[in-house]
Scaffold this active site. Structure first.
Site, PDB file in Angstrom:
ATOM      1  CG  ASN A 245      -1.843   1.096   1.465  1.00  0.00           C
ATOM      2  OD1 ASN A 245      -2.438   1.642   0.189  1.00  0.00           O
ATOM      3  ND2 ASN A 245      -2.099   1.782   2.364  1.00  0.00           N
TER       4      ASN A 245
ATOM      5  CG  HIS B   8      -0.814   6.247   4.475  1.00  0.00           C
ATOM      6  ND1 HIS B   8      -2.043   6.345   4.269  1.00  0.00           N
ATOM      7  CD2 HIS B   8      -0.558   7.224   5.728  1.00  0.00           C
ATOM      8  CE1 HIS B   8      -2.992   7.090   5.448  1.00  0.00           C
ATOM      9  NE2 HIS B   8      -1.778   7.642   6.131  1.00  0.00           N
TER      10      HIS B   8
ATOM     11  CB  SER C 161       4.676   5.466   4.353  1.00  0.00           C
ATOM     12  OG  SER C 161       5.281   6.853   4.829  1.00  0.00           O
TER      13      SER C 161
ATOM     14  CB  THR D 170      -0.046  -5.972   9.019  1.00  0.00           C
ATOM     15  OG1 THR D 170      -0.217  -4.726   9.261  1.00  0.00           O
ATOM     16  CG2 THR D 170       1.381  -6.264   8.270  1.00  0.00           C
TER      17      THR D 170
ATOM     18  CD  GLU E 212      -1.032  -0.935  13.690  1.00  0.00           C
ATOM     19  OE1 GLU E 212      -0.900   0.129  14.314  1.00  0.00           O
ATOM     20  OE2 GLU E 212      -0.073  -1.723  13.604  1.00  0.00           O
TER      21      GLU E 212
ATOM     22  CG  ASP F 292      -3.275   3.640   6.453  1.00  0.00           C
ATOM     23  OD1 ASP F 292      -3.057   2.779   5.862  1.00  0.00           O
ATOM     24  OD2 ASP F 292      -3.896   4.383   6.976  1.00  0.00           O
TER      25      ASP F 292
END
Length: 214
Positions: free
Chosen positions: A109, A111, A138, A143, A145, A147
């Site tokens: 991902n 972000h 970033s 996962t 959690e 971000d």
């Protein structure tokens, strides 16, 4: 080195998706984008993917009674393209643990903040409100959690006194388009992996802010 199969998930314009597709088609990524999937039929990125010769699909989240039902269907759809790597590129959905666990170590991902700062949405306004002197983006492993997966690579931009959120977004997006294809290549080429200790690049454990260039 065999080319990996990449599936990209989007919700909007697909600008990061475009840069990854372009890098792949130019031979700069050790992988091929085989499909682009969106939760919104109106996502402008779908047309861009089709124009690049990429298969597309839409799975509307509003058609499902629960997040779990949607993610189960999405997982089946993504898996139908037999991906080695799944890339979230502006996919505006919070994913269930069942989905993230299925693609553990294979899903990335991007972000728009210097994680762990400003998880979630509205990151540019939050950076301005905090009076930050720098902001950024970033790329991280996904996962359970939100971000919160291990950061792989960050890029920083300055924040100026007269900046608006739109100014920051534009400045950050330039950096996004530089670092995301690079990290996708690292994962596809086998240089990058997720371990119990965190993200490793070329066998070296990365720090909390990811790779640090000398």
């Amino acid at each position: 080195m065999s080319h990996k199969r990449i599936v990209i998930l989007i919700s909007g314009s697909g600008s990061n998706m475009q840069t990854i597709v372009a890098a792949s088609q130019a031979g700069k990524i050790a992988g091929e984008v085989v499909a682009v999937i969106s939760n919104k039929a109106s996502a402008a990125g779908l047309g861009k993917a089709q124009a690049a010769g990429i298969a597309t699909a839409v799975l509307a989240h509003g058609d499902f009674a629960s997040r779990e039902d949607y993610d189960a269907a999405l997982l089946q759809l993504v898996d139908s393209f037999h991906p080695d790597v799944v890339v979230l590129a502006g996919f505006m959905r919070i994913l269930t643990s069942a989905f993230t666990q299925h693609y553990h170590g294979r899903m990335l991902n991007i972000h728009p903040s210097l994680l762990p700062k400003y998880k979630g949405v509205d990151t540019h306004n939050r950076a301005l409100a905090a009076g930050d002197s720098e902001h950024g983006v970033s790329v991280h492993f996904v996962t359970e959690e939100l971000d919160g997966g291990p950061v792989i690579l960050q890029a920083k931009v300055p924040v100026f006194a007269e900046d608006t959120a739109a100014d920051l977004q534009a400045r950050v997006q330039v950096q996004e388009h530089g670092i995301y294809p690079l990290v996708v290549h690292w994962l596809c080429s086998g240089r990058l992996r997720l371990t119990a200790a965190g993200a490793e690049l070329d066998g070296e454990l990365l720090g909390p802010q990811g790779y640090a260039a000398d």
